[in-house]
Design an enzyme around this catalytic site. Sequence first.
Site, PDB file in Angstrom:
ATOM      1  N   GLU A  23       0.829  -1.201   0.000  1.00 58.87           N
ATOM      2  CA  GLU A  23       0.000   0.000   0.000  1.00 58.87           C
ATOM      3  C   GLU A  23       0.870   1.260   0.000  1.00 58.87           C
ATOM      4  OE1 GLU A  23      -3.646   1.927   2.650  1.00 58.87           O
ATOM      5  OE2 GLU A  23      -2.161   0.666   3.649  1.00 58.87           O
ATOM      6  N   LYS A  67      -9.897   1.364  -2.088  1.00 60.96           N
ATOM      7  CA  LYS A  67      -9.972   1.026  -0.675  1.00 60.96           C
ATOM      8  C   LYS A  67     -11.316   1.471  -0.099  1.00 60.96           C
ATOM      9  CE  LYS A  67      -7.260   1.432   3.619  1.00 60.96           C
ATOM     10  NZ  LYS A  67      -6.023   1.988   4.208  1.00 60.96           N
ATOM     11  N   CYS A 112      -5.172  -3.034   3.193  1.00 63.22           N
ATOM     12  CA  CYS A 112      -4.836  -2.784   4.591  1.00 63.22           C
ATOM     13  C   CYS A 112      -6.047  -2.865   5.525  1.00 63.22           C
ATOM     14  CB  CYS A 112      -4.120  -1.433   4.706  1.00 63.22           C
ATOM     15  SG  CYS A 112      -3.204  -1.215   6.256  1.00 63.22           S
TER      16      CYS A 112
END
Length: 506
Positions: free
Chosen positions: A262, A337, A371
């Site tokens: 990321e 995300k 994440c």
Amino acid sequence: MSETIEIRTLTVEDYLDLKESMVSAYADMAGSYWREPTIQRLIKLFPEGQIAVTVNDKVVGCALAIIVDYDKFGDSHTYEQITGYYTFNTHNPKGDTLYGIEVFVHPDYRGKRLARRLYDARKSLCEQLNLEGIVAGGRIPNYEKYADKLSPREYIEKVQDREIYDPTLTFQFSNDFTVKKILKNYLPNDEASMGFATLLQWFNIYYEKDLDTIRYNKSTVRIGLVQWQMRDYGNLDGFLQQVEYFIDAVSDYGSDFVVFPELFNSPLMQEFNQMDPAGAIRGVAKYTDRLREIFQQHAVAYNVNIISGSMPIVIGEGLYNISYLCRRDGTYEQYIKMHPTPGEVSAWGIKGGSEIKVFDTDCGKIGIQICYDVEFPEPSRILAEQGMQILFVPFMTDTQHAYNRVRFCAQARAVENECYVAIAGCIGNLPKVNNMDLQYAQSSVFTPSDFAFPVTGIKAESTPNTEMVVIADVDLVLLKELHAFGSVQTKKDMRKDLYEVKWKKK
């Protein structure tokens, strides 16, 4: 005296032993045995489908089968129809289903699990021939004892719930067969079953419909994780040189995927360090389209699918955290995300995406979460229900506490969704970049937890906080076996009668 047990194909010379065993096995159905010309015809038509079990060289049981094009018969056939009135002219070597027409074991040899060996041999044959599965009509010989108070359906349900024992149906359930339908007059002379039978089915989890096509999904998939070090690369060219170095290195090992972390392009923010954090990250977002094009080129040139880590991108007026799947055929897709962290929101104003999907690749179905996303179990479950086999998680964490949140949740996703999870993170520090000063990572590939996988649930992992790559092979066939035969089956055993995971956005 010790016994020697063998599973082998049936021969014409076995007929006398076969007849003796069958007469004894069907003592309640007088005269029910195969005549010698019929057995000879079966062996000539489909020799590998006629399986015998011997004890001390004597045939004491068998499993007989033909191959049929099942759609021509459907679920409402009789035994006579499926066998071509015992001519077996219904056998079609190019059919899609192995049809079981007989299984029996001599009563004197029961209790030795010989029938299970016959069934295992038949399943292996089905897999070798790449057939969709096995279908058979099954007797329910104890039904006559309950016919006055239970319908066939009620009887079958009670056998399945282990409330009633049926010597045939109980055995079928224990061998992973399911009941498709109840058949009437399948074997009219079967008085013990009151003329009823179960239409049983076993699915071949290894079946590949397009096995003969050039493009196919691999069984063993090689994953390369880049544990990327944050440092000053001087300029964009220096940064891109390091990107290509890792792709080249991982490709040399024959990897199918290479995964970057990321926001691994954060070193480029040094150019905008005079700005506030929100301005700096919007500044580096101007490189994202170019980086994606370079990843596309490298994916083709190095013959590897690339998970591009993640990068900031401006869409309209909003700032998002985006990851790309750059396939080695030149195509690409993207994932934004969904769950920005509180720090991403407060420091940069990043917004969350609102779409999630499984991506098809030449190495199976994959998902991407970035994440913090992996710390929410619901989206992963939705991906799993769409067939995801590997979940890729680019991440960036500053402390070991933050890293452990990602790691522990990623391992949980692997167990509960019966899939592989690969996480790739950044290490090092960027003293000249605001809000990006420390990084901690240990990139890893996690597995489900069952006998076919490492006892730790860890297929491979890096040395913590060291710039390196992790190369690991994962076997997608093991996932199919887990879904069907695992010690526990978390996907199948969800109580959907009580709860469900539902995607609300249309």
